[in-house]
Structures are given as structure tokens and as C-alpha cells.
Design a protein around this motif. Structure first.
Motif, PDB file in Angstrom:
ATOM      1  N   GLY A  71      -7.720  -0.425  -3.869  1.00 55.29           N
ATOM      2  CA  GLY A  71      -7.130   0.680  -3.132  1.00 55.29           C
ATOM      3  C   GLY A  71      -7.396   1.979  -3.855  1.00 55.29           C
ATOM      4  O   GLY A  71      -8.442   2.179  -4.473  1.00 55.29           O
ATOM      5  N   HIS A  72      -6.432   2.914  -3.788  1.00 54.24           N
ATOM      6  CA  HIS A  72      -6.591   4.159  -4.545  1.00 54.24           C
ATOM      7  C   HIS A  72      -6.150   3.990  -5.989  1.00 54.24           C
ATOM      8  O   HIS A  72      -6.329   4.898  -6.806  1.00 54.24           O
ATOM      9  CB  HIS A  72      -5.866   5.329  -3.870  1.00 54.24           C
ATOM     10  N   GLY A 119       0.829  -1.195   0.000  1.00 56.27           N
ATOM     11  CA  GLY A 119       0.000   0.000   0.000  1.00 56.27           C
ATOM     12  C   GLY A 119       0.864   1.245   0.000  1.00 56.27           C
ATOM     13  O   GLY A 119       1.944   1.263   0.602  1.00 56.27           O
ATOM     14  N   ARG A 137      -6.364  -3.252  -1.171  1.00 53.01           N
ATOM     15  CA  ARG A 137      -5.724  -4.080  -2.209  1.00 53.01           C
ATOM     16  C   ARG A 137      -5.795  -5.560  -1.834  1.00 53.01           C
ATOM     17  O   ARG A 137      -5.975  -6.409  -2.715  1.00 53.01           O
ATOM     18  CB  ARG A 137      -4.290  -3.624  -2.429  1.00 53.01           C
ATOM     19  N   THR A 195      -6.506   9.411  -3.831  1.00 57.60           N
ATOM     20  CA  THR A 195      -7.094   9.023  -2.547  1.00 57.60           C
ATOM     21  C   THR A 195      -8.278   9.921  -2.217  1.00 57.60           C
ATOM     22  O   THR A 195      -9.359   9.441  -1.840  1.00 57.60           O
ATOM     23  CB  THR A 195      -6.038   9.101  -1.431  1.00 57.60           C
ATOM     24  N   THR A 246      -3.123   6.553   4.672  1.00 51.15           N
ATOM     25  CA  THR A 246      -3.422   6.185   3.287  1.00 51.15           C
ATOM     26  C   THR A 246      -2.791   4.845   2.924  1.00 51.15           C
ATOM     27  O   THR A 246      -3.431   3.984   2.311  1.00 51.15           O
ATOM     28  CB  THR A 246      -2.923   7.271   2.327  1.00 51.15           C
ATOM     29  N   ASP A 290      -4.880   1.694   1.825  1.00 51.40           N
ATOM     30  CA  ASP A 290      -4.594   1.211   0.477  1.00 51.40           C
ATOM     31  C   ASP A 290      -4.220  -0.268   0.506  1.00 51.40           C
ATOM     32  O   ASP A 290      -4.724  -1.067  -0.300  1.00 51.40           O
ATOM     33  CB  ASP A 290      -3.465   2.043  -0.132  1.00 51.40           C
ATOM     34  N   LEU A 298     -10.879   1.930  -2.779  1.00 52.44           N
ATOM     35  CA  LEU A 298     -10.989   2.707  -1.545  1.00 52.44           C
ATOM     36  C   LEU A 298     -12.376   3.336  -1.421  1.00 52.44           C
ATOM     37  O   LEU A 298     -12.924   3.455  -0.309  1.00 52.44           O
ATOM     38  CB  LEU A 298      -9.910   3.787  -1.527  1.00 52.44           C
TER      39      LEU A 298
END
Length: 351
Positions: free
Chosen positions: A344-345, A45, A113, A303, A105, A109, A119
């Protein structure tokens, strides 16, 4: 879910297209922090913070040190216990907002993931494009108009104009921009640079010139909540708080004092989970919401865009920090559309 095996921290220095001047000072580069969290499954992440001393109270050096110290609190812990871990690092290092945004973050993340979800899904939404404005720094009227013209040509329909050094100069800058961008939504951000009297004068000048301003952001010093309230009572243009609000408790205060019409949140001030709490407070108080950014690369910007897509709560989106950079951590397109993806992002930095 698996165990956190490694937390690593490094400097992320990104040059800018040109110096970026606001009333609090001029930025010549983005001296950021990159945090990487790896789990025993091999999932990685990524998180980023963008310390700006007059806003966050941190330098890159202090943010790097604090982010590095979080390794002892996180390694060996279960990634699925992210809420407790975020509360733990924030209680241990209060006020180190950029460093902890990067850590938070990276945690979220990595968690997303591992679960192979975006996210945005943590906030009840799906991945979809997000549209941002473009920020115009403190420039001469001619330079500002030229910047606005280029923005319009590139599809931007929303512009945010930095003000706060000299109110008469600010008025002339905005008038020049309005001439070349009559159909664009204009917001202004004084970054604490005006008094209440100057705010009232500015609003009256805009009315007399028939220039519509969507909102005035943080006209007075961040500690002057009564000044924000007086400005709100004195002008018809919506007043937004930015630097006055870092925590949910700050948001509660401006609500109780009827100080603003709009709350501007930044993940770099508050962190992801706390911003979700502030969103709930603003919605309960029937206030509008704006989301902003620091000088972040695509890591921080995407994000924030996931939060926008996930909550569907924001009336104003100011997520153009990476467009002000000469380079980014991924290939990007210049324009108002932010195409986000998961898991994630969705950003894997190429640095």
C-alpha cells in the motif's frame, strides 16, 4: 480478494508549526479526515483528506459526513472491484473531493496491502525515494529569508514561495529569499491573487533583478482560463494551472486553449485514478507536470509520493504538507527526501 466489512471515519486534527498564510487565507491547523477500510481477511487500509474550504469547497464537518455515508456503498463489496467502487462513490457525492480522496486512498491501500504490493506498482513503477521542495508562506521579507536559510541548511534545493496579496511585497519577499538561496530553484504560487497585468509586471521585475523563476503557478482566478492563456503569451516564465484543474475534463480544456505550460495536480483535488488520467493528458500534450498537496499528514503525502515513483512523470514535486505540521501520524525526518515503502502506501498512523 476479499469483501469490505467495515468503513470507519474520524476527525484527524493536527497542529501546525506556525500559521500558514496564502492569498486565499491563513491556516492555523490541519482539520483533516481519516478513513479506515477493513476487509474480511483482516487487512486495513488508511486514507486521508484535507478539506480547505476556499480550495475544495468543504469543511471538516461536511467531509466527515460524506465519507461516513460511503459505508453503505462499500461494505459488502469486493475490494478488488475498486475502480467501479471509486466511480460509484464519486458519482454519488460529486464535488466532495477531500472526503472522496480519503475513501479512495483507503480502498487502494487495502487492495494493495492484501496483494502485498506497493501502491506505486499500480502505476507501473517501483518504490524509490522522492524529493520535495519546501513551501514558504506569505511572510515579511526578513522572515521569508530566514525560513529559506533554514531550508537550505536542511538540504532543500527547491523552494516554492507563496504570493498573491500584494505584487510589490511579493517581489521584495522573493528578492530577499534569492539573496540567501541563490542556487535554489524558485517557484512562485499566487493562488489566484494576481491579474494578468500584475503577472507581467512581476515577471519583468524578476528579469530586471536577474532572478530566475522556474514557474508561476495559478496567477489569475481559477475560472479565468483566457487570463491564464494571455499570461502565458505575455511572459517567458512557464505558467502553471492548479486550482483551475480538478478533473480530466479541466485538463483537456487548458490543453485545447493553450493556456499553460505546466499542470499541477493534487490528489486532494482529483483523486488518485483521475490524476493518473490527467497525467496521461499532460504527457500527450507535451506539458510538464507538477504534483502538490494540501495540509496532509504522511498518509496523504506518501500516497502522492507513490504516484510520483510509480509514474515517473513529474517535473516538479511539492509534497511538503506534513513538514508544515507540528506533529505527524508517524515519526518523520525533516528534509527534502521522502522515503516511501509498501505494501500500500506504507503508512500505519499512530494516532
Amino acid at each position: 480478494m476479499s469483501i469490505i466489512t467495515r468503513v470507519s471515519v474520524e476527525a484527524l486534527n493536527l497542529s501546525m508549526n506556525e500559521p500558514f498564510e496564502i492569498s486565499l487565507g491563513t491556516q492555523y491547523e490541519a482539520a483533516n479526515v481519516l478513513v479506515t477500510i477493513e476487509t474480511e481477511s483482516g487487512t486495513i487500509g488508511y486514507g486521508e483528506g484535507s478539506p480547505i474550504a476556499p480550495v475544495t469547497g468543504e469543511t471538516q464537518t461536511t467531509a466527515l459526513a460524506v465519507a461516513g455515508e460511503t459505508a453503505s456503498l462499500l461494505e459488502g463489496e469486493e475490494i478488488g472491484d475498486y475502480r467501479r467502487l471509486i466511480e460509484r462513490v464519486r458519482a454519488t457525492f460529486p464535488g466532495m473531493v477531500s472526503a472522496l480522496f480519503a475513501v479512495e486512498t483507503a480502498l487502494l491501500d487495502a487492495y494493495c496491502r492484501e496483494r502485498e504490493i506497493p501502491l506505486a506498482a499500480l502505476f507501473g513503477g517501483t518504490v524509490q525515494p522522492v524529493t520535495t521542495d519546501l513551501t514558504i508562506p506569505i511572510l515579511s521579507p526578513e522572515e521569508a529569508a530566514s525560513t529559506a536559510s533554514r531550508a537550505i541548511e536542511n538540504g532543500f534545493e527547491h523552494l516554492k514561495i507563496k504570493t498573491g496579496n500584494d505584487v510589490n511585497g511579493d517581489i521584495e519577499r522573493i528578492a530577499a529569499i534569492h539573496q540567501v538561496a541563490e542556487d535554489a530553484e524558485l517557484k512562485v504560487d499566487a493562488n489566484q491573487g494576481w491579474s494578468v497585468k500584475e503577472t507581467v509586471y512581476f515577471a519583468s521585475q524578476m528579469r530586471s533583478r536577474e532572478i530566475d523563476i522556474a514557474l508561476i503557478e495559478q496567477p489569475v482566478p481559477k475560472t479565468d482560463i483566457s487570463g491564464l492563456s494571455l499570461a502565458r503569451e505575455s511572459v517567458s516564465t512557464p505558467i502553471a494551472a492548479d486550482e483551475s484543474i480538478f478533473t480530466p475534463a479541466d485538463a483537456l480544456r487548458v490543453v485545447r486553449e493553450n493556456a499553460v505550460d505546466v499542470i499541477n495536480v493534487k490528489l486532494g483535488k482529483s483523486g488518485i485514478l483521475a490524476v493518473a488520467d490527467i497525467v496521461a493528458i499532460a504527457k500527450a500534450a507535451d506539458l510538464e507536470l507538477m504534483i502538490g498537496c494540501m495540509l496532509e499528514s504522511a498518509i496523504g503525502i506518501h500516497t502522492s509520493a507513490h504516484l510520483v515513483a510509480g509514474t515517473g512523470a513529474f517535473n516538479y514535486v511539492d509534497l511538503d504538507g506534513n513538514l508544515l505540521l507540528a506533529e505527524d501520524v508517524i515519526e518523520r525526518k525533516y528534509g527534502p527526501r521522502i522515503d516511501i515503502k509498501g505494501a500500500g502506501h506504507g503508512v500505519v498512523p499512530q494516532v
